[in-house]
Design an enzyme around this catalytic site. Sequence first.
Site, mmCIF file in Angstrom:
data_model
loop_
_atom_site.group_PDB
_atom_site.id
_atom_site.type_symbol
_atom_site.label_atom_id
_atom_site.label_comp_id
_atom_site.label_asym_id
_atom_site.label_seq_id
_atom_site.Cartn_x
_atom_site.Cartn_y
_atom_site.Cartn_z
ATOM 1 N N ASP A 57 19.264 -27.594 -2.653
ATOM 2 C CA ASP A 57 17.892 -27.882 -2.262
ATOM 3 C C ASP A 57 17.967 -28.820 -1.064
ATOM 4 O O ASP A 57 18.524 -29.924 -1.165
ATOM 5 C CB ASP A 57 17.148 -28.547 -3.426
ATOM 6 C CG ASP A 57 15.688 -28.848 -3.115
ATOM 7 O OD1 ASP A 57 15.301 -28.786 -1.936
ATOM 8 O OD2 ASP A 57 14.941 -29.161 -4.053
ATOM 9 N N ASN A 84 17.516 -22.850 8.410
ATOM 10 C CA ASN A 84 16.493 -21.817 8.279
ATOM 11 C C ASN A 84 15.479 -22.107 7.171
ATOM 12 O O ASN A 84 14.339 -21.644 7.229
ATOM 13 C CB ASN A 84 17.186 -20.477 8.001
ATOM 14 C CG ASN A 84 16.210 -19.386 7.625
ATOM 15 O OD1 ASN A 84 15.471 -18.873 8.461
ATOM 16 N ND2 ASN A 84 16.189 -19.017 6.342
ATOM 17 N N SER A 135 13.009 -23.097 14.362
ATOM 18 C CA SER A 135 11.666 -23.661 14.506
ATOM 19 C C SER A 135 10.677 -22.506 14.495
ATOM 20 O O SER A 135 10.744 -21.616 13.642
ATOM 21 C CB SER A 135 11.579 -24.477 15.797
ATOM 22 O OG SER A 135 10.296 -25.017 15.979
ATOM 23 N N TYR A 149 1.905 -27.319 9.580
ATOM 24 C CA TYR A 149 3.153 -26.656 9.954
ATOM 25 C C TYR A 149 3.558 -27.057 11.376
ATOM 26 O O TYR A 149 4.735 -27.327 11.633
ATOM 27 C CB TYR A 149 2.952 -25.147 9.868
ATOM 28 C CG TYR A 149 4.195 -24.323 10.100
ATOM 29 C CD1 TYR A 149 5.231 -24.314 9.169
ATOM 30 C CD2 TYR A 149 4.331 -23.527 11.235
ATOM 31 C CE1 TYR A 149 6.368 -23.545 9.372
ATOM 32 C CE2 TYR A 149 5.463 -22.752 11.446
ATOM 33 C CZ TYR A 149 6.480 -22.764 10.514
ATOM 34 O OH TYR A 149 7.598 -22.010 10.717
ATOM 35 N N LYS A 153 7.250 -28.725 12.639
ATOM 36 C CA LYS A 153 8.122 -28.075 13.622
ATOM 37 C C LYS A 153 8.175 -28.841 14.949
ATOM 38 O O LYS A 153 9.219 -28.842 15.621
ATOM 39 C CB LYS A 153 7.655 -26.633 13.853
ATOM 40 C CG LYS A 153 7.855 -25.728 12.639
ATOM 41 C CD LYS A 153 9.304 -25.667 12.193
ATOM 42 C CE LYS A 153 9.531 -24.634 11.098
ATOM 43 N NZ LYS A 153 10.938 -24.582 10.663
ATOM 44 N N THR A 184 8.686 -10.680 8.120
ATOM 45 C CA THR A 184 9.356 -11.272 6.962
ATOM 46 C C THR A 184 8.268 -11.590 5.941
ATOM 47 O O THR A 184 7.110 -11.206 6.111
ATOM 48 C CB THR A 184 10.083 -12.569 7.356
ATOM 49 O OG1 THR A 184 9.112 -13.554 7.728
ATOM 50 C CG2 THR A 184 11.023 -12.322 8.536
#
Length: 278
Positions: A57, A84, A135, A149, A153, A184
């Site tokens: 983790d 990632n 990123s 978010y 980033k 994805t």
Amino acid sequence: MSGKVWFITGVSSGFGRTLAEEVARNGDKVIGTVRQLSQLAEFNNISPGNTFAYLMDVTNPDGVKATIEAAFNHFGRLDVLVNNAGYGFLGAVEEATIKDFKEVMETNFFGALQVTQAVLPYMRKQGSGRILQMSSVAGFRATAGFGVYNASKFALEGMSEALALEVAPLGIKVTIVEPGPFRTNFAGSSIKTARQEMPEYEGTARVFKNNILGYAGQQEGDPQKATQVLMQLVQSDAPPLRLPLGPTAITAVRNKIQQVSQDLDTWETIAAKTSFDE
């Protein structure tokens, strides 16, 4: 041992999984981190002898250090780190709670930071290494409804830009990868949303949220093609600091640069008048 040794966080799905599969297919060794015991055997069986799953983790500092130490002791080196692991969050800044912000930052920024810091001593000892910070175009350009978010980033990119300058003399190269929309599960099961929805943001944050959730599974980007670019990137002797991936990301980055340039041109004369009159 021939080939490179890759350490990729978050290989259970998405970019991490696709990249790990392609790297193993290419004959390199892949250490992939997962968060569930049931995922260990599955990843190990992708390419026996090339894929090695570790339970980790990224938000657990002790676990991160122990995992990376174990991986290095097993393989004797770590050539490529791909940070990632992470997730998205939708909602206006006012709609999100401080807890929401902290949780996203804990994974997307502090998680990547902890893994990076744990890997660096081994890469410094080798005198070589590649670090790919996954990123997003959202790490370069903000969007209404994506502020949580964006914050995580943007922080990752700021840290990584400084890091690149610090480790370049040590033989370590850093690239910030900024994907646009790729097919994805980012816009599906991997994304979280603010619990409250305020009517004041129906025309801004809500529009973006609906767009993101609405095109899940229909994004323009092909993850398989992206992995080919990343593998080419790792082979380059002169990799870029930033690499936008996909037409949407490239356009967004260019538009942001143009916007900043226009603001600078408009306000430069006034903004420059801040020095002492000697």
